[in-house]
Design a protein around this motif. Sequence first.
Motif, PDB file in Angstrom:
ATOM      1  N   GLU A 150       0.786  -1.366  -0.023  1.00 17.38           N
ATOM      2  CA  GLU A 150       0.035  -0.026  -0.187  1.00 17.38           C
ATOM      3  C   GLU A 150       1.124   1.283  -0.007  1.00 17.38           C
ATOM      4  N   GLY A 151       2.116   1.139   0.050  1.00 18.42           N
ATOM      5  CA  GLY A 151       3.011   2.234   0.042  1.00 18.42           C
ATOM      6  C   GLY A 151       3.332   2.908   1.060  1.00 18.42           C
ATOM      7  N   LEU A 152       3.206   2.600   2.336  1.00 17.95           N
ATOM      8  CA  LEU A 152       3.051   3.036   3.695  1.00 17.95           C
ATOM      9  C   LEU A 152       4.562   2.756   4.261  1.00 17.95           C
ATOM     10  N   ILE A 153       5.332   1.753   3.879  1.00 24.01           N
ATOM     11  CA  ILE A 153       6.557   1.373   4.308  1.00 24.01           C
ATOM     12  C   ILE A 153       7.329   0.664   3.043  1.00 24.01           C
ATOM     13  N   THR A 154       8.675   0.783   3.459  1.00 19.55           N
ATOM     14  CA  THR A 154       9.395  -0.262   2.324  1.00 19.55           C
ATOM     15  C   THR A 154      10.175  -1.250   3.334  1.00 19.55           C
ATOM     16  N   LEU A 155      10.337  -2.325   2.795  1.00 18.99           N
ATOM     17  CA  LEU A 155      11.205  -3.454   3.490  1.00 18.99           C
ATOM     18  C   LEU A 155      12.330  -3.382   2.866  1.00 18.99           C
ATOM     19  N   ARG A 156      13.499  -4.161   3.526  1.00 21.75           N
ATOM     20  CA  ARG A 156      14.859  -4.255   3.253  1.00 21.75           C
ATOM     21  C   ARG A 156      14.914  -4.872   1.766  1.00 21.75           C
ATOM     22  N   ASP A 157      15.777  -4.382   1.153  1.00 21.91           N
ATOM     23  CA  ASP A 157      16.117  -4.957  -0.323  1.00 21.91           C
ATOM     24  C   ASP A 157      16.538  -6.394  -0.271  1.00 21.91           C
ATOM     25  N   GLY A 158      15.844  -7.280  -1.022  1.00 23.59           N
ATOM     26  CA  GLY A 158      15.984  -8.714  -1.347  1.00 23.59           C
ATOM     27  C   GLY A 158      15.007  -9.524  -0.449  1.00 23.59           C
ATOM     28  N   PHE A 159      14.168  -8.812   0.123  1.00 19.91           N
ATOM     29  CA  PHE A 159      13.309  -9.744   1.036  1.00 19.91           C
ATOM     30  C   PHE A 159      12.314 -10.675   0.045  1.00 19.91           C
ATOM     31  N   ASP A 160      12.296 -11.771   0.491  1.00 15.39           N
ATOM     32  CA  ASP A 160      11.352 -12.946  -0.260  1.00 15.39           C
ATOM     33  C   ASP A 160      10.451 -13.571   0.572  1.00 15.39           C
ATOM     34  N   ALA A 161       9.259 -13.033   0.178  1.00 15.48           N
ATOM     35  CA  ALA A 161       8.134 -13.392   0.888  1.00 15.48           C
ATOM     36  C   ALA A 161       7.653 -14.958   0.879  1.00 15.48           C
ATOM     37  N   TYR A 162       8.078 -15.766   0.018  1.00  9.44           N
ATOM     38  CA  TYR A 162       8.164 -17.174  -0.392  1.00  9.44           C
ATOM     39  C   TYR A 162       9.102 -18.056   0.581  1.00  9.44           C
ATOM     40  N   ASN A 163       9.942 -17.534   1.080  1.00  7.59           N
ATOM     41  CA  ASN A 163      11.082 -18.335   1.715  1.00  7.59           C
ATOM     42  C   ASN A 163      11.555 -17.577   3.130  1.00  7.59           C
ATOM     43  N   GLU A 164      11.176 -16.395   3.466  1.00  7.85           N
ATOM     44  CA  GLU A 164      11.411 -15.980   4.773  1.00  7.85           C
ATOM     45  C   GLU A 164      10.116 -15.090   5.273  1.00  7.85           C
ATOM     46  N   THR A 165      10.460 -14.572   6.374  1.00 14.01           N
ATOM     47  CA  THR A 165       9.468 -13.577   6.920  1.00 14.01           C
ATOM     48  C   THR A 165      10.087 -12.390   7.287  1.00 14.01           C
ATOM     49  N   ALA A 166       9.200 -11.280   7.407  1.00 10.72           N
ATOM     50  CA  ALA A 166       9.713  -9.862   7.536  1.00 10.72           C
ATOM     51  C   ALA A 166       9.278  -9.735   9.086  1.00 10.72           C
ATOM     52  N   THR A 167       9.936  -8.927   9.620  1.00 14.93           N
ATOM     53  CA  THR A 167       9.794  -8.423  11.221  1.00 14.93           C
ATOM     54  C   THR A 167       9.995  -6.826  11.291  1.00 14.93           C
ATOM     55  N   LEU A 168       9.772  -6.358  12.396  1.00 22.09           N
ATOM     56  CA  LEU A 168       9.805  -4.848  12.416  1.00 22.09           C
ATOM     57  C   LEU A 168      11.309  -4.490  12.184  1.00 22.09           C
ATOM     58  N   ALA A 169      12.153  -5.205  12.253  1.00 18.41           N
ATOM     59  CA  ALA A 169      13.683  -4.881  12.099  1.00 18.41           C
ATOM     60  C   ALA A 169      13.859  -5.010  10.541  1.00 18.41           C
ATOM     61  N   ASP A 170      13.043  -5.524   9.597  1.00 18.44           N
ATOM     62  CA  ASP A 170      13.116  -5.312   8.061  1.00 18.44           C
ATOM     63  C   ASP A 170      12.566  -4.318   7.526  1.00 18.44           C
ATOM     64  N   ILE A 171      12.031  -3.317   8.319  1.00 19.26           N
ATOM     65  CA  ILE A 171      11.433  -2.001   7.724  1.00 19.26           C
ATOM     66  C   ILE A 171      12.657  -0.949   7.440  1.00 19.26           C
ATOM     67  N   LYS A 172      12.520  -0.672   6.293  1.00 16.71           N
ATOM     68  CA  LYS A 172      13.769   0.229   5.630  1.00 16.71           C
ATOM     69  C   LYS A 172      13.542   1.443   5.705  1.00 16.71           C
ATOM     70  N   ASP A 173      12.156   1.814   5.392  1.00 10.00           N
ATOM     71  CA  ASP A 173      11.506   3.501   5.510  1.00 10.00           C
ATOM     72  C   ASP A 173      10.303   3.149   6.139  1.00 10.00           C
TER      73      ASP A 173
END
Length: 271
Positions: A150-173
Amino acid sequence: MTGRFLAIFAGILFAVGDIFTATSLAAEPVHLKVGIRGGIGEQMWEVAAKVGKTYGLEIEPVVFAGTLSPNEALNSGELQADAFQHIPFFRDQVRQRGYKLAVVGNTYLSPLAFYSKKYKTLHDLPSGAKVGVPDDPSNESRALIVLRDEGLITLRDGFDAYNETATLADIKDNPRKLQIVEAKSVVLARSYQDLDAAAVISSFGSQVGLNAARDGIAQERENNNPNVNIIAVREQDRNAPWVPLLVKSFQSEEVRKYIETDLKGIIVPAF
């Protein structure tokens, strides 16, 4: 001769008796306890249980409430199967807890959605808004992906939703400086109105009358979604003869019709 005839006749009777016993045992239904969540899970498995009778199965749905895990009961042998989780959650549980479990079939996609009593879209959220996300790794990742899409945040470069999970620490912007609050899914479902917006999974949202299509202000995509729910059994039961029959009981036209008519907008068939 008479004694020999009687002995042969007795042997025949025992053999016939064994045949009838074996036939009787084979005709008895296989009793299977399946761990599920309440609400829509109960309704779907009631339909699946009726179908299962035609395959010689006696399916007993066992409802787990709150934070109690069907996986723990399944791994310990208290259940024969469970059907309450999506693939990333299952993957994390097996990795973290060493469960000896296997995926044997897909069930449905339960779209995660954001809800709000204050705003009509995520784009209406003001700077510093308090946004609730589930505190378990897989569902938190799903919520963060929606915020990213939705364009409210960006996640770290290279994040792959099919093989890993994102945490708050992965928020880039986080340009709006959203205050992201982690909480149990059951808590978010019952108190989302206390936040500016909150992400709730359908299995908990449906228990408080929330419908993603009707009430959500944003929801995750349906196509190419890695978060399909599954049926799991113990690794040692993977090839048991009742496993494909259990899967067929759920992946039936009766269950599909029920999902598409009675649960429209809440979940989507994944078979």
